[in-house]
Design an enzyme around this catalytic site. Structure first.
Site, mmCIF file in Angstrom:
data_model
loop_
_atom_site.group_PDB
_atom_site.id
_atom_site.type_symbol
_atom_site.label_atom_id
_atom_site.label_comp_id
_atom_site.label_asym_id
_atom_site.label_seq_id
_atom_site.Cartn_x
_atom_site.Cartn_y
_atom_site.Cartn_z
ATOM 1 N N LYS A 147 10.840 -2.177 7.829
ATOM 2 C CA LYS A 147 9.575 -2.914 7.803
ATOM 3 C C LYS A 147 8.994 -3.032 9.215
ATOM 4 C CE LYS A 147 7.673 -7.206 5.800
ATOM 5 N NZ LYS A 147 8.024 -8.462 5.102
ATOM 6 N N SER A 165 5.497 -9.338 0.949
ATOM 7 C CA SER A 165 4.854 -8.553 1.984
ATOM 8 C C SER A 165 5.581 -7.255 2.327
ATOM 9 C CB SER A 165 4.723 -9.397 3.249
ATOM 10 O OG SER A 165 6.011 -9.752 3.756
ATOM 11 N N SER A 200 9.300 -12.197 -0.153
ATOM 12 C CA SER A 200 8.705 -10.937 0.288
ATOM 13 C C SER A 200 9.617 -9.730 0.211
ATOM 14 C CB SER A 200 8.190 -11.078 1.727
ATOM 15 O OG SER A 200 7.057 -11.907 1.758
#
Length: 478
Positions: free
Chosen positions: A79, A154, A178
């Site tokens: 990420k 996210s 997330s």
């Protein structure tokens, strides 16, 4: 080998590498080629890295010499808010578009020590603020199952990279769901570890008392492999768990699963609830006990979270002002510099949360909002502790609905925030939680995955892995 190399799990790839069925280079090339081919459509990666020949050769040498690290030579997606030395870490924001990390996050160092390779940096909602990856400054990621729908967020880019086989596994961060929510919407496994089990050093902070890095994988077994590699005490993070902080948990073959059905009566799609109940019934046939539990504070958890989290966002992002860090715009006065830098650098959702957080921390309102939210958080934690005296696990659907269409909720922040209604309690309490695929539902002729969500007491990830494995077996008809 029936699967393509990029479709293997970590465990399968590790076995194939040691059986000389493939080389590290061949495994890397398969994932890299898939990423290059599919990323223009899916936008899972903001950047696909070139092959690190030194790291690939070193991983192959380790395997040839009998190294037992199951992550050695395994290509992962990372990420974009996790620092990798020498790589851009933008948190999907114009504010940090050109920021290059000068050191490795602790989780990255641990993965490098294990011999893992990195395919690229995965797309995300800006500064991890969102439930759909529609809030990236560099374009939305598309769902791996149905590209007309959101991937969740996210950590949407990380989830899609795994589900679409653009990496063997991925690392994301979880502040209110997330990791688990995009895992559920893409049909994979997502783990939010116990707060403090995994170091936050080198993660771009959103909510410091809520954030945890966690794996997104194709199986529960793989999630445990990654978790075991990244966990542990870190002198660079004072919140990591020292030995003996939590008691040892007894191993149980058959568990008592608590279900707060009073919370599920409204807001959950009927077919999602039906799939959830069917999964519970199958677990009961395997010998697990299903009981109802009352969690009277849980309906207020979402409201408490959306006070605590923006307050921490406001504090953490204050440094990104165009003077100390981040995108720098220059006006006629110093105030203009601040205003223009932050207005240009941050997207609408980030600005919304900064403003909300600044408000709840302001004089005259901190007692009315922030301190009451923290008090509710304490009550919620005690409520879960009390529930765990009678049950081993608490279960929810991971999300109230499957993946939704792009734009469906982007103009309604409250509807978007409700996506986190079942996942945020684990972050508020610090307890570990796992999302595992439990089946599918149909929307407009699309067959979409949904997940079941389990929470256990602090430091009891082992129980999550055991129960998650049972769900996987049931899904396979074993």
């Amino acid at each position: 080998m029936t699967k393509a190399l990029n479709e293997l799990t970590i465990a399968e790839a590790a076995r194939a590498l040691r059986a000389r069925e493939c080389t590290v280079r061949e495994l890397w090339d398969a994932c890299h080629a898939a990423a290059v081919a599919k990323n223009p459509e899916l936008n899972a990666y903001l950047e696909i890295f070139d092959a690190d020949e030194t790291a690939i050769a070193a991983a192959q040498a380790r395997i040839d010499s009998g190294d037992e690290s199951l992550l050695c030579g395994i290509p992962l997606a990372i990420k974009d808010n996790i620092l990798i030395d020498g790589k851009i870490a933008s948190a999907a924001s114009k504010m940090l578009e050109h920021y290059t990390a000068t050191y490795d996050a602790t989780v990255i160092k641990k993965l490098k020590d294990a011999g893992a390779l990195f395919v690229g940096r995965a797309n995300m909602d800006e500064f991890a603020m969102g439930s759909s990856t529609e809030h990236s400054a560099f374009g939305s990621t598309k769902n791996a199952v149905d590209p007309t729908r959101v991937p969740g967020g996210s950590s949407g880019g990380s989830a899609v990279a795994v589900a679409a086989h653009l990496a063997i596994a991925a690392l994301g961060t979880d502040t209110g769901g997330s990791v688990r929510q995009p895992a559920a919407l893409n049909g994979i496994v997502g783990l939010k570890p116990t707060y403090g089990a995994v170091s936050r050093s080198g993660l771009i902070a959103m909510g410091s008392s809520l954030d945890q890095a966690g794996p997104l994988t194709k199986t529960v077994e793989d999630a445990q492999i990654v978790f075991d590699a990244i966990r542990g005490l870190d002198p660079l993070d004072s919140t990591t768990i020292p030995a003996g902080l939590y008691p040892e948990h007894a191993r149980k073959e058959k568990l008592t699963i608590g279900v707060p059905r009073h919370i599920l009566s409204e807001g959950v799609d009927a077919d999602v609830l039906e799939t959830f109940e069917a999964t519970l019934q199958r677990l009961a046939k395997e010998g697990h006990t299903i009981v109802d539990v009352e969690m009277p504070t849980s309906p207020y958890a979402l409201a408490a979270y959306y006070v605590v989290m923006p307050a921490e966002v406001s504090a953490n992002l204050a440094r990104l002002d165009g003077i100390r860090y981040g995108h720098a715009a220059r006006g006629e006065t110093l105030l203009d510099d601040y205003v223009q830098s932050r207005t240009e650098g941050f997207g609408p959702e980030t600005l919304r949360r900064i403003l909300l957080g600044t408000f709840v921390l302001s004089s005259g309102y901190i007692d009315a909002y922030y301190r009451k939210a923290q008090a509710a958080r304490d009550v919620l934690r005690k409520e879960y502790d009390e529930a765990f005296k009678n049950v081993d696990v608490i279960a929810f659907p991971t999300t109230p609905s499957p993946a939704f269409k792009f734009g469906e909720k982007s103009n309604d922040p409250v509807a978007m925030y409700l996506e986190d209604v079942f996942t945020i309690t684990a972050n508020l309490t610090g307890m570990p939680a796992l999302s595992v695929p439990m089946g599918t539902v149909v929307r407009e002729k699309s067959t979409l995955p949904v997940g079941i969500h389990f929470t256990t007491p602090h430091a009891n990830e082992a129980m999550l892995f055991r129960l998650g494995t049972d769900v996987e077996k049931l899904s396979r008809g074993e």
